[in-house]
Design a protein around this motif. Structure first.
Motif, PDB file in Angstrom:
ATOM      1  N   VAL A   1       0.842  -1.191   0.000  1.00 39.60           N
ATOM      2  CA  VAL A   1       0.000   0.000   0.000  1.00 39.60           C
ATOM      3  C   VAL A   1       0.881   1.246   0.000  1.00 39.60           C
ATOM      4  CG1 VAL A   1      -1.765   1.287   1.263  1.00 39.60           C
ATOM      5  CG2 VAL A   1      -1.855  -1.218   1.185  1.00 39.60           C
ATOM      6  N   LEU A   2       0.616   2.148  -0.960  1.00 37.45           N
ATOM      7  CA  LEU A   2       1.412   3.370  -1.108  1.00 37.45           C
ATOM      8  C   LEU A   2       0.724   4.603  -0.547  1.00 37.45           C
ATOM      9  CD1 LEU A   2       2.544   2.812  -4.807  1.00 37.45           C
ATOM     10  CD2 LEU A   2       3.810   2.248  -2.719  1.00 37.45           C
ATOM     11  N   SER A   3      -0.590   4.730  -0.793  1.00 35.46           N
ATOM     12  CA  SER A   3      -1.302   5.934  -0.344  1.00 35.46           C
ATOM     13  C   SER A   3      -2.806   5.690  -0.358  1.00 35.46           C
ATOM     14  CB  SER A   3      -0.979   7.116  -1.254  1.00 35.46           C
ATOM     15  OG  SER A   3      -1.449   6.873  -2.576  1.00 35.46           O
ATOM     16  N   PHE A   4      -3.524   6.507   0.389  1.00 34.60           N
ATOM     17  CA  PHE A   4      -4.989   6.466   0.410  1.00 34.60           C
ATOM     18  C   PHE A   4      -5.534   7.565  -0.488  1.00 34.60           C
ATOM     19  CE2 PHE A   4      -4.007   4.813   4.737  1.00 34.60           C
ATOM     20  CZ  PHE A   4      -4.563   3.552   4.575  1.00 34.60           C
ATOM     21  N   ASN A   5      -6.779   7.371  -0.948  1.00 34.00           N
ATOM     22  CA  ASN A   5      -7.420   8.471  -1.656  1.00 34.00           C
ATOM     23  C   ASN A   5      -7.876   9.502  -0.625  1.00 34.00           C
ATOM     24  OD1 ASN A   5      -9.783   7.503  -0.505  1.00 34.00           O
ATOM     25  ND2 ASN A   5     -10.868   7.271  -2.417  1.00 34.00           N
ATOM     26  N   ARG A   6      -8.418  10.583  -1.112  1.00 29.77           N
ATOM     27  CA  ARG A   6      -8.783  11.697  -0.230  1.00 29.77           C
ATOM     28  C   ARG A   6      -9.721  11.282   0.900  1.00 29.77           C
ATOM     29  NH1 ARG A   6     -12.767  15.961  -1.675  1.00 29.77           N
ATOM     30  NH2 ARG A   6     -12.890  14.702  -3.531  1.00 29.77           N
ATOM     31  N   GLY A   7     -10.702  10.441   0.624  1.00 29.34           N
ATOM     32  CA  GLY A   7     -11.660  10.043   1.649  1.00 29.34           C
ATOM     33  C   GLY A   7     -11.291   8.770   2.393  1.00 29.34           C
ATOM     34  N   HIS A   8     -10.111   8.234   2.134  1.00 27.82           N
ATOM     35  CA  HIS A   8      -9.665   6.973   2.735  1.00 27.82           C
ATOM     36  C   HIS A   8     -10.638   5.823   2.447  1.00 27.82           C
ATOM     37  CE1 HIS A   8      -6.951   9.567   5.131  1.00 27.82           C
ATOM     38  NE2 HIS A   8      -6.152   8.522   4.992  1.00 27.82           N
ATOM     39  N   THR A   9     -11.281   5.842   1.268  1.00 31.99           N
ATOM     40  CA  THR A   9     -12.193   4.770   0.888  1.00 31.99           C
ATOM     41  C   THR A   9     -11.557   3.795  -0.083  1.00 31.99           C
ATOM     42  OG1 THR A   9     -13.130   6.161  -0.854  1.00 31.99           O
ATOM     43  CG2 THR A   9     -14.254   6.165   1.280  1.00 31.99           C
ATOM     44  N   SER A  10     -10.361   4.089  -0.539  1.00 29.88           N
ATOM     45  CA  SER A  10      -9.571   3.179  -1.377  1.00 29.88           C
ATOM     46  C   SER A  10      -8.108   3.569  -1.242  1.00 29.88           C
ATOM     47  CB  SER A  10     -10.011   3.252  -2.850  1.00 29.88           C
ATOM     48  OG  SER A  10      -9.743   4.525  -3.393  1.00 29.88           O
ATOM     49  N   ALA A  11      -7.244   2.735  -1.822  1.00 29.25           N
ATOM     50  CA  ALA A  11      -5.813   3.017  -1.725  1.00 29.25           C
ATOM     51  C   ALA A  11      -5.115   2.595  -3.013  1.00 29.25           C
ATOM     52  CB  ALA A  11      -5.198   2.266  -0.543  1.00 29.25           C
ATOM     53  N   ASP A  12      -3.976   3.228  -3.267  1.00 30.92           N
ATOM     54  CA  ASP A  12      -3.089   2.841  -4.368  1.00 30.92           C
ATOM     55  C   ASP A  12      -2.012   1.929  -3.788  1.00 30.92           C
ATOM     56  OD1 ASP A  12      -4.414   4.362  -6.299  1.00 30.92           O
ATOM     57  OD2 ASP A  12      -3.241   6.142  -5.851  1.00 30.92           O
ATOM     58  N   ALA A  13      -1.649   0.923  -4.571  1.00 30.51           N
ATOM     59  CA  ALA A  13      -0.643  -0.043  -4.124  1.00 30.51           C
ATOM     60  C   ALA A  13       0.242  -0.402  -5.308  1.00 30.51           C
ATOM     61  CB  ALA A  13      -1.312  -1.283  -3.561  1.00 30.51           C
ATOM     62  N   ARG A  14       1.393  -1.009  -5.018  1.00 29.60           N
ATOM     63  CA  ARG A  14       2.317  -1.459  -6.055  1.00 29.60           C
ATOM     64  C   ARG A  14       2.475  -2.969  -5.958  1.00 29.60           C
ATOM     65  NH1 ARG A  14       6.342   2.030  -5.806  1.00 29.60           N
ATOM     66  NH2 ARG A  14       5.567   3.103  -7.610  1.00 29.60           N
ATOM     67  N   PHE A  15       2.429  -3.611  -7.098  1.00 30.55           N
ATOM     68  CA  PHE A  15       2.616  -5.058  -7.174  1.00 30.55           C
ATOM     69  C   PHE A  15       3.970  -5.434  -6.589  1.00 30.55           C
ATOM     70  CE2 PHE A  15       4.406  -8.659  -9.478  1.00 30.55           C
ATOM     71  CZ  PHE A  15       3.452  -9.629  -9.246  1.00 30.55           C
ATOM     72  N   VAL A  16       3.978  -6.505  -5.766  1.00 32.46           N
ATOM     73  CA  VAL A  16       5.208  -7.011  -5.176  1.00 32.46           C
ATOM     74  C   VAL A  16       5.551  -8.376  -5.751  1.00 32.46           C
ATOM     75  CG1 VAL A  16       6.320  -7.743  -3.033  1.00 32.46           C
ATOM     76  CG2 VAL A  16       4.874  -5.711  -3.035  1.00 32.46           C
ATOM     77  N   ALA A  17       4.575  -9.294  -5.742  1.00 33.15           N
ATOM     78  CA  ALA A  17       4.827 -10.659  -6.201  1.00 33.15           C
ATOM     79  C   ALA A  17       3.516 -11.421  -6.315  1.00 33.15           C
ATOM     80  CB  ALA A  17       5.746 -11.382  -5.225  1.00 33.15           C
ATOM     81  N   THR A  18       3.617 -12.616  -6.866  1.00 30.93           N
ATOM     82  CA  THR A  18       2.521 -13.576  -6.787  1.00 30.93           C
ATOM     83  C   THR A  18       2.923 -14.624  -5.758  1.00 30.93           C
ATOM     84  OG1 THR A  18       3.438 -14.824  -8.633  1.00 30.93           O
ATOM     85  CG2 THR A  18       1.695 -13.247  -9.153  1.00 30.93           C
ATOM     86  N   PRO A  19       1.992 -15.095  -4.979  1.00 32.71           N
ATOM     87  CA  PRO A  19       2.326 -16.079  -3.923  1.00 32.71           C
ATOM     88  C   PRO A  19       2.743 -17.427  -4.486  1.00 32.71           C
ATOM     89  CG  PRO A  19      -0.023 -15.510  -3.838  1.00 32.71           C
ATOM     90  CD  PRO A  19       0.592 -14.736  -4.949  1.00 32.71           C
TER      91      PRO A  19
END
Length: 115
Positions: A97-115
């Motif tokens: 998780v990198l950041s939340f949107n303004r209302g904290h109802t979603s977030a931006d994330a960066r792919f790390v791996a597949t399990p």
């Protein structure tokens, strides 16, 4: 005369079908709005900097202009960038998780791996 009644009946069926479709879309819009309002009232179940594992539900064009994967953690929406093009909806990923949107109802994330 029978042809007129058949045409009128078909027209009525079309109108009833359109009305039912509109009601279903209205119900879906209400549910979406209610879920969004509920999300605004709770704390996000994820933390910035943490990594989470979840399934991709779909791909979409993000406001950044990039194609991103969409997934959920405890119903909370994550938009994941840098997902390999070989992945499809249903695949499981790990993302940070990198950041939340303004209302904290979603977030931006960066792919790390597949399990």
């Amino acid at each position: 005369m029978e042809l007129i009644w058949v045409g009128a009946g078909a027209g009525a069926l079309v109108l009833v079908g359109l009305f039912a479709l509109r009601r279903r879309r209205s119900a879906e819009a209400r549910q979406s709005k209610q879920a969004h309002e509920a999300a605004q009232k709770r704390d996000p179940p994820v933390d910035i900097g943490e990594t989470y594992e979840f399934g991709i539900t779909e791909f979409t064009d993000h406001h950044s202009g990039d194609r991103v994967a969409v997934g959920k953690v405890e119903g909370f929406v994550l938009f994941v960038e840098d997902v390999p093009s070989s992945l499809t909806p249903g695949d499981v990923v790990r993302a940070k998780v990198l950041s939340f949107n303004r209302g904290h109802t979603s977030a931006d994330a960066r792919f790390v791996a597949t399990p």
